[in-house]
Scaffold this motif. Sequence first.
Motif, mmCIF file in Angstrom:
data_model
loop_
_atom_site.group_PDB
_atom_site.id
_atom_site.type_symbol
_atom_site.label_atom_id
_atom_site.label_comp_id
_atom_site.label_asym_id
_atom_site.label_seq_id
_atom_site.Cartn_x
_atom_site.Cartn_y
_atom_site.Cartn_z
ATOM 1 N N THR A 1 0.845 -1.204 0.000
ATOM 2 C CA THR A 1 0.000 0.000 0.000
ATOM 3 C C THR A 1 0.877 1.248 0.000
ATOM 4 O OG1 THR A 1 -1.719 -1.190 1.215
ATOM 5 C CG2 THR A 1 -1.834 1.223 1.235
ATOM 6 N N ASN A 2 1.978 1.220 0.770
ATOM 7 C CA ASN A 2 2.891 2.351 0.775
ATOM 8 C C ASN A 2 3.536 2.547 -0.584
ATOM 9 O OD1 ASN A 2 2.451 3.065 3.440
ATOM 10 N ND2 ASN A 2 4.006 1.630 4.217
ATOM 11 N N ILE A 3 3.894 1.419 -1.214
ATOM 12 C CA ILE A 3 4.513 1.507 -2.549
ATOM 13 C C ILE A 3 3.544 2.169 -3.525
ATOM 14 C CG2 ILE A 3 5.311 0.138 -4.514
ATOM 15 C CD1 ILE A 3 6.416 -1.884 -2.467
ATOM 16 N N VAL A 4 2.293 1.720 -3.508
ATOM 17 C CA VAL A 4 1.300 2.286 -4.418
ATOM 18 C C VAL A 4 1.098 3.782 -4.135
ATOM 19 C CG1 VAL A 4 -1.138 2.212 -5.089
ATOM 20 C CG2 VAL A 4 0.130 0.095 -4.786
ATOM 21 N N GLY A 5 1.089 4.134 -2.854
ATOM 22 C CA GLY A 5 0.898 5.546 -2.509
ATOM 23 C C GLY A 5 2.029 6.418 -3.031
ATOM 24 N N LEU B 1 2.253 9.555 -5.976
ATOM 25 C CA LEU B 1 2.889 10.870 -5.803
ATOM 26 C C LEU B 1 3.923 11.121 -6.899
ATOM 27 C CD1 LEU B 1 3.382 10.861 -1.912
ATOM 28 C CD2 LEU B 1 1.689 12.165 -3.223
ATOM 29 N N MET B 2 4.737 10.081 -7.201
ATOM 30 C CA MET B 2 5.760 10.235 -8.234
ATOM 31 C C MET B 2 5.139 10.444 -9.597
ATOM 32 S SD MET B 2 8.462 7.315 -6.964
ATOM 33 C CE MET B 2 9.582 7.623 -8.321
ATOM 34 N N MET B 3 4.031 9.690 -9.888
ATOM 35 C CA MET B 3 3.391 9.826 -11.200
ATOM 36 C C MET B 3 2.678 11.173 -11.314
ATOM 37 S SD MET B 3 1.911 5.958 -11.605
ATOM 38 C CE MET B 3 1.211 6.220 -13.228
ATOM 39 N N GLU C 1 8.969 16.068 -12.424
ATOM 40 C CA GLU C 1 8.276 15.500 -13.575
ATOM 41 C C GLU C 1 9.072 14.323 -14.120
ATOM 42 O OE1 GLU C 1 4.998 15.288 -15.860
ATOM 43 O OE2 GLU C 1 5.373 16.817 -14.333
ATOM 44 N N PRO C 2 8.435 13.112 -14.164
ATOM 45 C CA PRO C 2 9.177 11.943 -14.664
ATOM 46 C C PRO C 2 9.283 11.957 -16.181
ATOM 47 C CG PRO C 2 6.941 11.310 -14.121
ATOM 48 C CD PRO C 2 7.073 12.762 -13.720
ATOM 49 N N ALA D 1 7.703 2.864 -16.616
ATOM 50 C CA ALA D 1 8.139 1.919 -15.593
ATOM 51 C C ALA D 1 7.262 2.015 -14.358
ATOM 52 C CB ALA D 1 9.599 2.180 -15.237
ATOM 53 N N MET D 2 6.941 3.267 -13.941
ATOM 54 C CA MET D 2 6.095 3.425 -12.760
ATOM 55 C C MET D 2 4.690 2.870 -13.002
ATOM 56 S SD MET D 2 7.223 7.077 -11.072
ATOM 57 C CE MET D 2 7.142 8.010 -12.607
ATOM 58 N N ALA D 3 4.183 2.999 -14.258
ATOM 59 C CA ALA D 3 2.855 2.450 -14.570
ATOM 60 C C ALA D 3 2.854 0.932 -14.435
ATOM 61 C CB ALA D 3 2.437 2.876 -15.982
ATOM 62 N N ARG D 4 3.962 0.322 -14.877
ATOM 63 C CA ARG D 4 4.049 -1.134 -14.758
ATOM 64 C C ARG D 4 4.121 -1.547 -13.279
ATOM 65 N NH1 ARG D 4 5.283 -3.765 -19.537
ATOM 66 N NH2 ARG D 4 5.790 -2.367 -21.289
#
Length: 676
Positions: A465-469, A473-475, A481-482, A489-492
Motif C-alpha cells: 500500500t505504501n509503494i502504491v501511494g 505521488l511520483m506519477m 516530472e518523470p 516503468a512506474m505504470a508497470r
Amino acid sequence: MTRVQALRLVALLAAMFGLGLGAILYGPEGGHIGYMWPVGLATGVLILVPRRLVPILCVTIALLATASFAIGDFDTSIAAGFGLGIALEALVTQRVITVGWSRRWSLAEVNDLGRYALACTAGALVGALVFAGVAQLNDFAVPWRIGVATFTTHLASQAVLVALFRDHKGPRTSYGATERILVWSVTLGYTVVAFIPTELPSLAFLIIPLLGWVAFRAPTRESLLLLVAVASISSTMSNEGLGPFSDGYLVNRLDPEFRYLPQQSFLIACAMVTIPFSMAVAMQRWSALQALRERARSELLVQSARGIAIIGTDRLGRINLFSPGAVSILGFEPEEVYGQSTRMFHTEAELARHAEELGSDPTYVSVVQATGQLPPGTARVWQFVRKDGIPRTLSTILSPVTDDNGDFIGYVATADDITDRIDAEAALEKALRTERRAVRRLTEIDQVKDAFVSSVSHELRTPITNIVGYLELMMDGVYGEPSARQADAMARIDMNSRRLLTLIDDLLTLSSMESIDHRRRRSQVDLGAVVRRAEEIVRPSLDQRDLRLDLELPAEPVTVVGDAGELERLVINLATNAVKFTPDGGRIVVRLLPGTGTAGPALEVVDTGIGIHAEDKAMLFTRFFRTSHAHELGVPGSGLGLSIAKAIADVHGGTISAESVHGAGSTFRVDFPESA
C-alpha cells in the motif's frame, strides 16, 4: 363359467326336474305336496353358480318346478304357486347359508353347522308358508296340514342334499378301498333289509350307527353320499309300502298328508347325526394335521437356523434340545450335551457378573430363575465357552416353557452369536477416536493456517500500500516530472502492485470462507439489491471498454438467507470474470430468476466472450487454475475468482455451474435453496 361347470349345472337341473317329477307321479296316494320334492338340489344349484346368474336360475327353477307339478295333474295356479315357493325357498336357504354371498359354504367349524341348520329350517319354513298360502287361496286341501307336511319333507330334503354342495376340503384319511366296499355293502344292504318288514320299526334306527361309523372313518363327502343313498332307498321302499314307516296300523290312522312324515323325520335324524359327526371328525383331522404341520415347521426352523443357537432344557435344566446352530457356534455335538446342565457353557466369573446385575444369589439355578422372570423377549449378553475353550459372546433370550395345563416343564434359550459384531464395534469405536483426534488436529492446523495467511497477508498489504501511494505521488510529479521511460516503468510497477493487492484480498477472502470459526451475518437478503450494488462496483471497469452490461431483475424482491457482503462478492467475481474474457463489442447480462414452487432462486451471468475449452471445464472452479486460453491471451488474474465464487455458493447451500462453447460465450449459474 367354464364348459364343465355349465354341463354340471344342466345335469343338476335335469336331475332336480326328474326326481321332482318322480316324487309327484309316484308319491303316496292322497298327498297334495308332491311327496319329497328335491328342493335341496335347487338350493345346491344356487350355491354353485356365480351371483350374477342367481336371478336367472331362480326363474329356471320356478319354471321347472311348475312344470313338474303341472305334469302331475296339479291345477295351473297351484303348480305355479308351488313352483314359486320352491324357488323362493331355495333362494332363502342359499342366502342364509352363504351369508348373502359374503363367504363360501363349508362345514369347517361349529358356526358353519349352526348356519346350516338355520338355513335348512328357514328355507323349509318359507316353503311351508308359501305352500299353505297357495292352498288357502285355491281352496286346496287343508292349508295348515299342507304347511306342516311341506315343512317336514322339505327340511328332510334340504338336510340331506344341501351338505353335498359345501366347499370340499379336508385332510386325507386312512380309509381304504376294502373298508369302503365293506361299509357301503353293509350299510346299503342293511337299509334294504330294514325297510322290508313293516312290523319292526327299531330295525331302521340301527342304520344310524352305521352312518356314524362312516362319518368317523370316511371323508366327509363320502359319508354325505352314503346318507343320500340311504335316503333314496328308504324313501323308495316306503313309497312302495315297505318298511316300518308303512305299517298299515300307522298309515290308516294318519292324515294322507302326514303318512310319510315318520319316514321324513327318520331322514332328518340321520342327517343331524351324520353331518355333525362327520364335521367334528373332519375338524379333529384338520387340527391334528395342523399340529403335525406346525411341529414339522418348528423342527424345520430349528434345523435351518444355522446362525442361531437354540437350546432346550427340562424343568431341572438338563439339555434335551441342541440345534444345528448351537453345534456350529459352540462346537459340541448333541450327544455330548444331552442330559447335561447348561452350566457347562459358563465360567464362574460370568455367573458372578449376571448375579450382580440381576440381584440374585451367585448360584447358577438362581441366576437362571431370575433371568426367566424378566419380561418376555428380554435379551441378555452371555459369554459362552466353546468346546475348544474359545469364548464367544451370545445375545440370549431365555423363555420358560409350559404344557397345556400351564405347568412349567423347562426352558428354551435362543442365542445369537454377536462376537464378531462386538469386535467390529470395538474396532469402529477405536477408529472413531482416532478420527476425532485427527479432526481436532486438522482444526488446529486450519486455525494456524488461517492465522498465518492473515498475518502474512496483512504484513504484505502494508508495504505494498505504501509503494502504491508513493507511486501515485511520483506519477503526479510531486518529486519532479518523470520522463517518458520513468512514467512507463512506474505504470508497470503500479499495475503489478495493484494485482498483488488483489491477490492478497482474494487469499484473505478464500481463507475466511474456508475457516471453521468464521462467523457470518446471516439474514434475509434481497438478491436484487445485491446485484445492483455489485453492478455499481463493476461498472467503472467498463469506462475504457466497448462493452454492454445489462441487468434483468424481477420487479418483486427475491430473498435468500445469507451474508449480504459475501453474496455481493459472488456477483462481483462472476461479473468481473465475464468482463475480463469478453472482447470489446460484446455484451454481459446479469439475470436474476425468482424461485418456483419446487426450486429456489437462481443467478445467471451470461457473456458473449471467448468461451471455455471442453478440457478446461473440469478444473474451472479449482483455486489458482487459469485456462490455457487465458494464458495465451495474457488476460490478468490470480485464478482465485471462480474458486471464491464457488466457496460462497457452497456456504449458502447453493450450487454453481458453467455452460460454455469455445468462441461463443459462457453462462455461469448459481442455484440457491428455497428461502425458509
